[in-house]
Design a protein around this motif. Sequence first.
Motif, PDB file in Angstrom:
ATOM      1  N   TRP A 121     -15.526 -42.720 -13.242  1.00 14.72           N
ATOM      2  CA  TRP A 121     -16.099 -43.990 -12.782  1.00 14.72           C
ATOM      3  C   TRP A 121     -17.525 -44.165 -13.311  1.00 14.72           C
ATOM      4  O   TRP A 121     -17.954 -45.300 -13.586  1.00 14.72           O
ATOM      5  N   ILE A 122     -18.216 -43.054 -13.527  1.00 19.26           N
ATOM      6  CA  ILE A 122     -19.556 -43.153 -14.113  1.00 19.26           C
ATOM      7  C   ILE A 122     -19.449 -43.591 -15.575  1.00 19.26           C
ATOM      8  O   ILE A 122     -20.231 -44.431 -16.049  1.00 19.26           O
ATOM      9  N   LYS A 123     -18.468 -43.037 -16.279  1.00 18.90           N
ATOM     10  CA  LYS A 123     -18.301 -43.455 -17.679  1.00 18.90           C
ATOM     11  C   LYS A 123     -17.982 -44.946 -17.775  1.00 18.90           C
ATOM     12  O   LYS A 123     -18.501 -45.644 -18.652  1.00 18.90           O
ATOM     13  N   LEU A 124     -17.126 -45.414 -16.879  1.00 18.24           N
ATOM     14  CA  LEU A 124     -16.772 -46.840 -16.915  1.00 18.24           C
ATOM     15  C   LEU A 124     -17.983 -47.722 -16.645  1.00 18.24           C
ATOM     16  O   LEU A 124     -18.194 -48.736 -17.318  1.00 18.24           O
ATOM     17  N   THR A 125     -18.788 -47.337 -15.663  1.00 21.21           N
ATOM     18  CA  THR A 125     -19.945 -48.172 -15.312  1.00 21.21           C
ATOM     19  C   THR A 125     -21.117 -47.977 -16.254  1.00 21.21           C
ATOM     20  O   THR A 125     -22.084 -48.742 -16.181  1.00 21.21           O
ATOM     21  N   THR A 126     -21.037 -46.973 -17.135  1.00 25.34           N
ATOM     22  CA  THR A 126     -22.109 -46.795 -18.120  1.00 25.34           C
ATOM     23  C   THR A 126     -22.178 -47.987 -19.070  1.00 25.34           C
ATOM     24  O   THR A 126     -23.188 -48.193 -19.736  1.00 25.34           O
ATOM     25  N   GLY A 134     -26.245 -38.469 -21.357  1.00 21.71           N
ATOM     26  CA  GLY A 134     -25.890 -38.835 -19.985  1.00 21.71           C
ATOM     27  C   GLY A 134     -26.611 -40.073 -19.505  1.00 21.71           C
ATOM     28  O   GLY A 134     -27.650 -40.450 -20.041  1.00 21.71           O
ATOM     29  N   PRO A 135     -26.050 -40.717 -18.469  1.00 20.95           N
ATOM     30  CA  PRO A 135     -26.666 -41.932 -17.932  1.00 20.95           C
ATOM     31  C   PRO A 135     -27.891 -41.626 -17.087  1.00 20.95           C
ATOM     32  O   PRO A 135     -28.136 -40.474 -16.699  1.00 20.95           O
ATOM     33  N   ASN A 136     -28.641 -42.658 -16.783  1.00 25.47           N
ATOM     34  CA  ASN A 136     -29.799 -42.540 -15.898  1.00 25.47           C
ATOM     35  C   ASN A 136     -29.345 -41.937 -14.568  1.00 25.47           C
ATOM     36  O   ASN A 136     -28.427 -42.445 -13.934  1.00 25.47           O
ATOM     37  N   PRO A 137     -29.976 -40.849 -14.116  1.00 26.43           N
ATOM     38  CA  PRO A 137     -29.528 -40.228 -12.859  1.00 26.43           C
ATOM     39  C   PRO A 137     -29.540 -41.179 -11.674  1.00 26.43           C
ATOM     40  O   PRO A 137     -28.667 -41.102 -10.804  1.00 26.43           O
ATOM     41  N   ALA A 138     -30.498 -42.104 -11.646  1.00 27.21           N
ATOM     42  CA  ALA A 138     -30.563 -43.028 -10.500  1.00 27.21           C
ATOM     43  C   ALA A 138     -29.321 -43.912 -10.417  1.00 27.21           C
ATOM     44  O   ALA A 138     -28.972 -44.397  -9.348  1.00 27.21           O
ATOM     45  N   LEU A 139     -28.652 -44.091 -11.559  1.00 24.87           N
ATOM     46  CA  LEU A 139     -27.468 -44.944 -11.571  1.00 24.87           C
ATOM     47  C   LEU A 139     -26.192 -44.198 -11.215  1.00 24.87           C
ATOM     48  O   LEU A 139     -25.128 -44.790 -11.130  1.00 24.87           O
ATOM     49  N   GLN A 140     -26.291 -42.880 -11.042  1.00 26.36           N
ATOM     50  CA  GLN A 140     -25.110 -42.089 -10.702  1.00 26.36           C
ATOM     51  C   GLN A 140     -25.033 -41.767  -9.218  1.00 26.36           C
ATOM     52  O   GLN A 140     -24.065 -41.184  -8.766  1.00 26.36           O
ATOM     53  N   ASN A 141     -26.101 -42.127  -8.496  1.00 23.97           N
ATOM     54  CA  ASN A 141     -26.244 -41.599  -7.148  1.00 23.97           C
ATOM     55  C   ASN A 141     -25.505 -42.392  -6.082  1.00 23.97           C
ATOM     56  O   ASN A 141     -25.485 -41.982  -4.933  1.00 23.97           O
ATOM     57  N   HIS A 142     -24.935 -43.527  -6.458  1.00 21.17           N
ATOM     58  CA  HIS A 142     -24.264 -44.323  -5.428  1.00 21.17           C
ATOM     59  C   HIS A 142     -23.251 -45.246  -6.084  1.00 21.17           C
ATOM     60  O   HIS A 142     -23.518 -45.833  -7.133  1.00 21.17           O
ATOM     61  N   TRP A 143     -22.108 -45.391  -5.439  1.00 22.88           N
ATOM     62  CA  TRP A 143     -21.039 -46.221  -5.994  1.00 22.88           C
ATOM     63  C   TRP A 143     -21.442 -47.681  -6.104  1.00 22.88           C
ATOM     64  O   TRP A 143     -20.822 -48.446  -6.860  1.00 22.88           O
ATOM     65  N   MET A 144     -22.468 -48.094  -5.375  1.00 25.80           N
ATOM     66  CA  MET A 144     -22.850 -49.499  -5.416  1.00 25.80           C
ATOM     67  C   MET A 144     -23.294 -49.949  -6.803  1.00 25.80           C
ATOM     68  O   MET A 144     -23.242 -51.142  -7.124  1.00 25.80           O
ATOM     69  N   MET A 145     -23.709 -48.981  -7.640  1.00 21.64           N
ATOM     70  CA  MET A 145     -24.101 -49.372  -8.991  1.00 21.64           C
ATOM     71  C   MET A 145     -22.897 -49.845  -9.810  1.00 21.64           C
ATOM     72  O   MET A 145     -23.053 -50.410 -10.883  1.00 21.64           O
ATOM     73  N   ALA A 146     -21.690 -49.574  -9.302  1.00 24.33           N
ATOM     74  CA  ALA A 146     -20.510 -50.136  -9.969  1.00 24.33           C
ATOM     75  C   ALA A 146     -20.318 -51.603  -9.614  1.00 24.33           C
ATOM     76  O   ALA A 146     -19.554 -52.301 -10.270  1.00 24.33           O
ATOM     77  N   VAL A 147     -21.019 -52.059  -8.573  1.00 29.48           N
ATOM     78  CA  VAL A 147     -20.796 -53.407  -8.058  1.00 29.48           C
ATOM     79  C   VAL A 147     -22.012 -54.310  -8.271  1.00 29.48           C
ATOM     80  O   VAL A 147     -21.887 -55.447  -8.747  1.00 29.48           O
ATOM     81  N   HIS A 148     -23.176 -53.795  -7.906  1.00 23.82           N
ATOM     82  CA  HIS A 148     -24.384 -54.637  -7.876  1.00 23.82           C
ATOM     83  C   HIS A 148     -24.689 -55.328  -9.204  1.00 23.82           C
ATOM     84  O   HIS A 148     -24.885 -56.554  -9.233  1.00 23.82           O
ATOM     85  N   PRO A 149     -24.733 -54.622 -10.350  1.00 25.70           N
ATOM     86  CA  PRO A 149     -25.078 -55.319 -11.596  1.00 25.70           C
ATOM     87  C   PRO A 149     -24.062 -56.395 -11.985  1.00 25.70           C
ATOM     88  O   PRO A 149     -24.436 -57.456 -12.484  1.00 25.70           O
ATOM     89  N   VAL A 150     -22.782 -56.103 -11.732  1.00 28.45           N
ATOM     90  CA  VAL A 150     -21.754 -57.084 -12.106  1.00 28.45           C
ATOM     91  C   VAL A 150     -21.911 -58.362 -11.274  1.00 28.45           C
ATOM     92  O   VAL A 150     -21.849 -59.490 -11.790  1.00 28.45           O
ATOM     93  N   LEU A 151     -22.145 -58.178  -9.965  1.00 28.86           N
ATOM     94  CA  LEU A 151     -22.361 -59.347  -9.111  1.00 28.86           C
ATOM     95  C   LEU A 151     -23.590 -60.127  -9.566  1.00 28.86           C
ATOM     96  O   LEU A 151     -23.595 -61.365  -9.602  1.00 28.86           O
TER      97      LEU A 151
END
Length: 660
Positions: free
Chosen positions: A92-97, A167-184
Amino acid sequence: MLNLISFGASELGALGQLALLGALGFSLAGLLLALVGGLRGDARVSEAARRVNWAVFALLTLAVIVLEVALLRDDFSVRYVAEHSMTTSPVWIKLTTLWAALEGSILLWAWILSGYAFILSLTLRRDALRPWALGTMFVSLLFFVGVCATVASPFTPLASIPAEGQGPNPALQNHWMMAVHPVLLYLGFVGLSVPYAYAVGALVTGRLSDHWVVVTRRWTMVAWAFLTAAIVAGGWWSYETLGWGGYWAWDPVENASFIPWLLTTAFLHSIQIQERRGLMRSWNVWLIVLAYSSTVLGTFLNRSGIVQSVHAFADGPVGAVFLGFLALLLVLGVALAAWRAPLLRDEADPAAPVSREGAFLAGNWLFLVFAFVVLLGTLFPTFVEFVQGRRDASVGPAFFNAFAVPLGLGLLLLMGVGPLLPWRRADGHSLVRALRPLLLAGLGAGLVAFVAGVRNPGVLLTVGLSAYNIAGLGLLTVRAARQRRAGLPTLLREQPRRYGAYLAHVGLLVIALGIAFSTTYRQDQQVTLNVGGAPVRLLNEELQLRRISREDYPHGASATAHVDIDGQPFLSRVNTYRQAPGQPFPAPAVRYGLWGDTYLVVTTIDVRGQWSSVRLIESPLVSWIWWGTLIVVLGSVLTLTPPARAAARRVPAGLAPATD
């Protein structure tokens, strides 16, 4: 010139780059066709522009798929993948990267923009606005696809392929909401491109009656709902990720999303005046131009590195490019509005101060002042740096709160009484009659809150104004039910737009109460606990550290403090990631409750597992912010529902007669 294509070095990178270049070429072709179709009034050429739009959407969809495949396959021959992903990241981190860094996020923006343009091409009426609205969408597409295909391409190949990515920014891996917030957020930002395109089309053709605002209301409402959800989702991410127990810090990037929200909210209210009274035509054009431009301004602030933020893409190479596009949007809007100024004059007399439209106009001014204050506070450190050459200036929450609280209360005051006032003009008797039940409800609720122990004037006012607004909405509903001799279900079916708006207002009141109570009555204390030690009393709770555990993962590690709070287990973690081993990221444990949250975060943890320092935070009504947002979104969806009676005689949009 950048080395953008190399099949020898990267096959996926070359395929993605070709898709972008194809989309760029079709965007240019679509723009030219739309211009020719508009200038000649040739429907066939306009139709060709509409179909070209589909090719742009298809090619950008292909580009997104190619980048996702490259991320999932760990294809480090693509520079973006090598710099922002790694083999050990969860799927899921790779997808949201895809949107975790500059180039990918701009590709996502361009793809969503093409998606909006695609839907627009399917729903456009065959009228005079069509080629110009399409052409304006193609201008935006040309810019974003052009940025993707050149200075910020996510498909740039690497000559020397690494065995492992950074690797991605560590702050972006710490919570599933980063899969939602930017897209919204992007769905909200980009959605405003459609009403902007219609406004430009109306200005170019001179067809500035109410048609363009009627057509764009739904588009604007959709964008506004996404933007509302995105802002609150970002607050939720902050609440559960940054470890400070708050959800809004007036960070420049947060402000950049709030400014368009304020302007769009003002637009949604003022277009009602244009629909009903033929007023504020010029005002509405300016509002939508400013609203869409402010989304580009926010992107510029986020990617130029001129502001300091916890989640900005610092010193990106596209800041100057975005600044140029912002200037183009503003110049285009201003020039067209100035040219068509004689056609933008209102037909009716100016709104009387004490009238429904007067209340709406006053609310609009408050929204504008609010947006200006937020913009001023956000850019002030940049101005200081520009003039004095120093980067130590800052504007803190105290400045923003000093304006936000009275402006917010003023908006709540107008929101309640405005719909109860008659159109055109209200006399003193009408005003008193409208205000009396609302004020009684507000005073009653404030008194109850005072007796219950609330002493803060701002919170008392928020409680009172919330009850004042609820009373107003209730009166409007009861009045409508009596006039139509119908129950609430019938009213909802017949007038979903009106009652959806009422529901959205209720959601905003719930959010206001959550913000007022959680910021005013938040309690915060710290303590150091020893493993197996005696319980420690903190904020009227008993804390006991049972043990400390550690887990290792391929992409990082976690240290967890097992704390009992009044006998209930809380597992608060500190995460570290491979690409930043010395940088801990707290993952607080939160017990959500209707009346308040208990929030535990680890500040320090003993490497030998003997003790841990923790912060305990108790905040009342925080969850009301999240629930209120859900109510707002539900209300927005309801406003988009066709009324029951209109649905029976509805015809396909494509067959609708041409109209201005």
